[in-house]
Design an enzyme around this catalytic site. Structure first.
Site, PDB file in Angstrom:
ATOM      1  N   HIS A  18       3.211  -3.854  -5.115  1.00  0.00           N
ATOM      2  CA  HIS A  18       2.499  -4.778  -5.588  1.00  0.00           C
ATOM      3  C   HIS A  18       2.874  -5.303  -6.922  1.00  0.00           C
ATOM      4  O   HIS A  18       3.484  -6.429  -7.167  1.00  0.00           O
ATOM      5  CB  HIS A  18       1.129  -4.951  -5.436  1.00  0.00           C
ATOM      6  CG  HIS A  18       0.613  -4.433  -4.220  1.00  0.00           C
ATOM      7  ND1 HIS A  18       1.048  -4.729  -2.740  1.00  0.00           N
ATOM      8  CD2 HIS A  18      -0.582  -3.768  -3.881  1.00  0.00           C
ATOM      9  CE1 HIS A  18       0.478  -4.110  -1.974  1.00  0.00           C
ATOM     10  NE2 HIS A  18      -0.519  -3.386  -2.514  1.00  0.00           N
ATOM     11  N   ARG A  31      -4.056   6.490  20.278  1.00  0.00           N
ATOM     12  CA  ARG A  31      -4.144   8.073  21.012  1.00  0.00           C
ATOM     13  C   ARG A  31      -5.401   7.979  21.790  1.00  0.00           C
ATOM     14  O   ARG A  31      -5.470   8.891  23.079  1.00  0.00           O
ATOM     15  CB  ARG A  31      -4.274   9.206  20.008  1.00  0.00           C
ATOM     16  CG  ARG A  31      -2.698   9.691  19.919  1.00  0.00           C
ATOM     17  CD  ARG A  31      -2.865  11.062  19.098  1.00  0.00           C
ATOM     18  NE  ARG A  31      -4.017  10.898  17.870  1.00  0.00           N
ATOM     19  CZ  ARG A  31      -4.105  11.836  17.133  1.00  0.00           C
ATOM     20  NH1 ARG A  31      -3.527  12.961  17.094  1.00  0.00           N
ATOM     21  NH2 ARG A  31      -5.029  11.806  16.067  1.00  0.00           N
ATOM     22  N   LYS A  54       0.145 -13.599  -0.496  1.00  0.00           N
ATOM     23  CA  LYS A  54      -0.820 -14.258  -1.034  1.00  0.00           C
ATOM     24  C   LYS A  54      -0.615 -15.531  -1.639  1.00  0.00           C
ATOM     25  O   LYS A  54       0.748 -15.861  -2.259  1.00  0.00           O
ATOM     26  CB  LYS A  54      -1.277 -13.511  -2.425  1.00  0.00           C
ATOM     27  CG  LYS A  54      -2.243 -12.217  -2.057  1.00  0.00           C
ATOM     28  CD  LYS A  54      -2.674 -11.212  -3.034  1.00  0.00           C
ATOM     29  CE  LYS A  54      -3.277 -10.129  -2.946  1.00  0.00           C
ATOM     30  NZ  LYS A  54      -4.586 -10.009  -2.466  1.00  0.00           N
TER      31      LYS A  54
HETATM   32  C1  BG6 Z   1      -3.402  -1.921  -1.376  1.00  0.00           C
HETATM   33  C2  BG6 Z   1      -3.787  -0.570  -1.928  1.00  0.00           C
HETATM   34  O1  BG6 Z   1      -2.008  -1.730  -1.177  1.00  0.00           O
HETATM   35  O2  BG6 Z   1      -3.815  -3.107  -1.920  1.00  0.00           O
HETATM   36  C3  BG6 Z   1      -5.156  -0.269  -2.071  1.00  0.00           C
HETATM   37  O3  BG6 Z   1      -3.409   0.507  -1.034  1.00  0.00           O
HETATM   38  C4  BG6 Z   1      -5.864  -1.746  -3.028  1.00  0.00           C
HETATM   39  O4  BG6 Z   1      -5.436   0.774  -2.973  1.00  0.00           O
HETATM   40  C5  BG6 Z   1      -5.332  -2.842  -2.259  1.00  0.00           C
HETATM   41  O5  BG6 Z   1      -7.264  -1.637  -2.981  1.00  0.00           O
HETATM   42  C6  BG6 Z   1      -5.840  -4.204  -2.893  1.00  0.00           C
HETATM   43  O6  BG6 Z   1      -5.211  -5.259  -2.308  1.00  0.00           O
HETATM   44  P1  BG6 Z   1      -5.910  -6.743  -2.858  1.00  0.00           P
HETATM   45  O7  BG6 Z   1      -5.445  -7.637  -1.789  1.00  0.00           O
HETATM   46  O8  BG6 Z   1      -7.476  -6.464  -2.417  1.00  0.00           O
HETATM   47  O9  BG6 Z   1      -5.703  -7.111  -4.143  1.00  0.00           O
END
Ligand code: BG6
Length: 490
Positions: A241, A50, A183
């Site tokens: 995740h 924006r 990952k």
């Molecule tokens: C994100 C979450 O999806 O993943 C965050 O919203 C979290 O809260 C992050 O910190 C963790 O990712 P990674 O790759 O650091 O384990």
């Protein structure tokens, strides 16, 4: 290292192009892929937001950000002069579709390029941005759209987003990102399971006693505190995740790595998750919230202090016991835990196998411990298998567990690319296998909604834990009651 093949010429439009995700993850990822020669000369990165910014202002912001965030000597002045030429900036408000002239102009004549719209914005804008792309005639045969999580905050809101985006793009053009799937070690789980014949016969009830999934973070919620309040760890980490890790761990062998073969197997796991009802929520789930403490030797504030004293029952930690109701996993508990401001950043899957049925070593000083396979996701990615061995010496027959330990960094000796590097290349290549399909996201929300509802019905409270610990004591009790314990609590 695997051969790096350049992707077809593209225009990548990043909505939210001045935001945190673009600066911290997307642009560094693109910079690295460009430096390794995977991006063709004519490909462009078009940031949209924006703000009224000139192209020069935007390029200067990206330069400052990359200089500050790229590790070591990764920022290279020579390469920057190539990369900066790819960067463009257009002003576009997600809701003012008739004012997207600058975007229409910059894309005109580039209909043959792969066209990716990356929505690094709040999910409340997803439907409107997809509508704006369609209304302005910007959706081509080669278009793809990438949606960042969170995809809604429950099943209903996820469906609204999926419907709105689905009105403008076909399902195979929609890429719902879960960066854990990008990952390296998560992908290695597929290699471990399906490129070795050793584990598969043991990967089931009868051989495995239980499985533990830990995704621990040492950081707090930081600048996201306003967003995070009311969201919590269950929606932020487990819905996506952790459930994705469970799916890759527990799914049946897919027929190939084809996008639908893998996703068809993952959805079956999600559909087999036993609902956690109000009656068993207290026994099977734990909610925690961090208070002030010390992490890595530094004093840190509590979650409520970060919220400036506002009251909140949002959980920053969750632990739960999950059951998969199918032939392979019936009766095998899966324990999951994730939280912020824990003792260390540390993610792993621990598989504990069943103990030997009868010990023939009566003289031993130590009990025979069950074999354990530890899959370390981050940091120090690797695999460790503990086996029992005899202590050397002519005396008795003393046993102790020893480890077969593989560190990927030592074995392969390369920098591990960030998950976004892999995932962006997959989008540009047109391979949605590592992205979540609509039915997966919705099935995951359905299960999570059930837990949230049970928490409401059973009025389950958040329990405090001191920053720098491994979560509330109830998290240890969750396993203790079953005669088990979390591994690595030191
Ligand atoms: C994100 C979450 O999806 O993943 C965050 O919203 C979290 O809260 C992050 O910190 C963790 O990712 P990674 O790759 O650091 O384990």
């Amino acid at each position: 290292m695997a051969e790096l093949v350049p992707v077809d010429t593209f225009d990548l439009i990043i909505f939210g192009g001045t935001g945190d995700l673009a600066m911290r993850k997307l642009l560094p990822a693109l910079y690295h892929r460009d430096r390794d020669g995977q991006i063709t000369a004519d490909s462009r990165i078009i940031a949209a937001s924006r703000s009224a910014l000139s192209r020069d202002d935007y390029v200067a912001t990206v330069e400052a950000s990359l200089r500050a965030s790229l590790p070591g000597d990764d920022f290279d002045d020579g390469h920057w002069s190539t990369f900066r030429n790819r960067l463009h900036y257009v002003q576009a408000d997600a809701f003012q579709h008739d004012q997207w002239g600058a975007m229409v102009d910059i894309l005109a004549g580039h209909e043959d390029s792969v066209r990716v719209a990356y929505l690094a914005t709040a999910p409340s804008l997803f439907g409107s941005i997809a509508g704006g792309l369609r209304a302005n005639g910007l959706v081509t045969e080669k278009s793809r759209i990438v949606l960042e999580k969170p995809l809604g905050r429950d099943l209903e809101s996820a469906r609204v987003i999926n419907n709105a985006v689905g009105d403008c793009f076909r399902e195979n053009q929609i890429y719902r990102i879960d960066h854990y799937l990008g990952k390296e070690t998560v992908q290695n789980l597929l290699a471990l399971r399906f490129a070795n014949s050793l584990f598969e016969p043991l990967w089931r009830r009868g051989s495995i006693d239980h499985v533990q999934f830990t995704v621990a973070e040492d950081l707090g919620v930081g600048g996201r505190v306003e967003f995070y309040d009311g969201v919590g760890a269950l929606r932020d980490m487990v819905q996506n995740h952790l459930l994705q890790l469970v799916c890759l761990f527990a799914m049946e062998p897919p027929s190939s790595l084809d996008q639908n073969a893998v996703r068809d197997e993952k959805i079956k796991v999600l559909r087999s998750l036993k609902p956690i009802t109000a009656d068993d929520a207290r026994a099977n789930t734990v909610r925690g919230q961090y208070t002030a403490g010390a992490v890595n030797g530094k004093t840190v504030a509590g979650f409520l202090d970060e919220l400036s004293g506002k009251d909140s029952s949002t959980e920053t930690f969750v632990a739960l016991k999950l059951e998969i109701e199918n032939w392979r996993w019936s009766g095998v508990p899966f324990y999951l835990r994730t939280g912020k401001r824990l003792k260390a950043k540390h993610s792993e899957i621990v598989v504990q196998f069943q103990n030997v049925p009868h010990s023939i070593f009566p003289e031993q000083k130590f009990n025979v411990s069950p074999n354990m396979l530890r899959i370390r996701l981050q940091p120090d990615e690797g695999v460790q298998l503990s086996v029992m061995a005899k202590e050397p010496g002519p005396g008795g027959f003393d046993l102790r567990p020893v480890s077969l330990d593989l560190s990927f960094a030592e074995t392969f000796g390369i920098r591990y690319p960030d998950a976004y590097e892999r995932l962006l290349m997959e989008v540009l290549r047109g391979n949605p296998a590592l992205f979540m399909r609509r039915d997966e996201v919705e099935a995951a929300w359905e299960w999570i909604d059930g837990i949230i509802e049970s928490w409401q019905v059973s009025k389950q409270k958040v329990e405090s834990y001191v920053s720098g610990s491994w979560g509330p004591p109830a998290s240890s009790m969750l396993l203790d009651r079953d005669g088990r314990a979390w591994h690595q609590e030191d």
